[in-house]
Scaffold this active site. Structure first.
Site, PDB file in Angstrom:
ATOM      1  N   CYS A 119      23.027 -11.874  10.364  1.00 41.94           N
ATOM      2  CA  CYS A 119      22.301 -10.899  10.367  1.00 41.94           C
ATOM      3  C   CYS A 119      22.309 -10.093   9.043  1.00 41.94           C
ATOM      4  O   CYS A 119      21.114  -9.588   8.539  1.00 41.94           O
ATOM      5  CB  CYS A 119      22.512 -10.049  11.654  1.00 41.94           C
ATOM      6  N   CYS A 120      23.563  -9.935   8.673  1.00 42.02           N
ATOM      7  CA  CYS A 120      23.839  -9.158   7.266  1.00 42.02           C
ATOM      8  C   CYS A 120      22.951  -9.747   6.262  1.00 42.02           C
ATOM      9  O   CYS A 120      22.262  -9.131   5.300  1.00 42.02           O
ATOM     10  CB  CYS A 120      25.064  -8.743   7.007  1.00 42.02           C
ATOM     11  N   CYS A 128      24.172  -0.113  10.495  1.00 39.42           N
ATOM     12  CA  CYS A 128      23.094  -0.395  11.394  1.00 39.42           C
ATOM     13  C   CYS A 128      23.621  -0.078  12.772  1.00 39.42           C
ATOM     14  O   CYS A 128      24.879  -0.038  13.092  1.00 39.42           O
ATOM     15  CB  CYS A 128      22.682  -1.981  11.424  1.00 39.42           C
ATOM     16  N   CYS A 147      25.883  -2.220  14.975  1.00 41.58           N
ATOM     17  CA  CYS A 147      27.176  -2.621  14.461  1.00 41.58           C
ATOM     18  C   CYS A 147      27.925  -1.604  14.149  1.00 41.58           C
ATOM     19  O   CYS A 147      28.871  -1.425  13.451  1.00 41.58           O
ATOM     20  CB  CYS A 147      27.002  -3.789  13.462  1.00 41.58           C
ATOM     21  N   CYS A 164      29.650  -6.339   4.695  1.00 41.84           N
ATOM     22  CA  CYS A 164      28.291  -6.844   5.260  1.00 41.84           C
ATOM     23  C   CYS A 164      27.863  -7.972   4.132  1.00 41.84           C
ATOM     24  O   CYS A 164      26.947  -8.734   4.559  1.00 41.84           O
ATOM     25  CB  CYS A 164      27.054  -5.690   5.100  1.00 41.84           C
TER      26      CYS A 164
END
Length: 261
Positions: A140-141, A221, A224, A247
């Site tokens: 995702c990062c 985000c 998280c 990240c």
């Protein structure tokens, strides 16, 4: 003549009409020279010299507009408000963060804030349901932060980071200047403490991120990021429950490698 001085001479030649395709790349020798030169120099003076004398027009800043960001943004704005400020909008940020960004841009007179977002086609492929964070936060990062930053740094040879040694054990030994992916990374606040930051914000009446009062000492985000508990590292609220502390934007990229989505 040192390597860094030689590089400055080459930059002067470019300004006078030399080969415009020349792309300087920094080495550890450049970082070592700068670390020695600015070891005892206050951050404000160091930034003024770097941005207006040593590397004029060659440095960008990356900012999350998160907790404590106002300090470094203020320091940079005092030296040169036209420095490019690169902001990565992951499209999963707290709305308080984007409002805080707008507030600081206006307050500090920043004139060159550039926003980069994930590529729609990459999101559609990697995270169509916006749930990638819940089972693969690294991926995702990669799609929401690492790839957009790579685009943002295209053509950038030197950039300013807001990392500080006190934030986490993994950041305890960061230098003022370092080499990352052949770029010069500048960490003006590397040796600042939390108390230093608070004192600076009070001295210049700088606003705090609105979520800080709720215990968010490091803000990324929404899915998280959680509040920090008493006695924890300031970044303990990031990716809580995962074996993950960064990240990826501060992790050196191996030559030829790309983020895996």
């Amino acid at each position: 003549m040192t390597e860094f001085t030689e590089l400055a001479s080459l930059d002067l030649e470019l300004a006078e009409g030399a080969d415009a395709t020349f792309q300087p790349r920094f080495t550890q020798a450049h970082a070592d020279e700068l670390n020695q030169r600015f070891a005892q120099v206050p951050a404000a003076q160091m930034l003024r010299e770097v941005l207006t004398d040593v590397l004029p027009g060659q440095v960008s800043m990356v900012s999350s507009f998160g907790t404590e960001s106002s300090v470094l943004l203020h320091l940079v704005a005092q030296a040169d408000p036209a420095v490019p400020v690169l902001f990565i909008d992951t499209l999963r940020l707290f709305p308080e963060t984007t409002r805080y960004r707008d507030q600081l841009v206006k307050l500090l007179g920043l004139t060159n804030v550039q926003t980069f977002e994930p590529l729609p086609e990459k999101l559609a492929e990697a995270d169509p349901k916006y749930l990638l964070w819940s089972y693969n936060p690294d991926a995702c990062c990669a799609v929401r932060k690492v790839e957009p930053l790579a685009r943002a740094l295209t053509g950038v040879d030197a950039w300013i980071s807001g990392r500080k040694a006190f934030q986490a054990a993994t950041r305890a030994n960061i230098p003022l200047f370092e080499i990352a992916d052949s770029r010069l990374k500048i960490n003006p606040l590397a040796r600042w403490t939390r108390e230093d930051l608070v004192a600076y914000m009070e001295q210049y009446n700088l606003p705090h991120h609105p979520l800080e009062a709720d215990g968010y000492l490091s803000i990324g985000c929404m899915p998280c990021t959680t509040p920090v508990r008493p006695g924890e590292d300031p970044r303990a609220g990031r990716w809580r429950g995962w074996d993950k502390t960064e990240c990826g934007i501060h992790t050196p990229v191996k030559p030829g490698s790309e983020p895996v989505f």
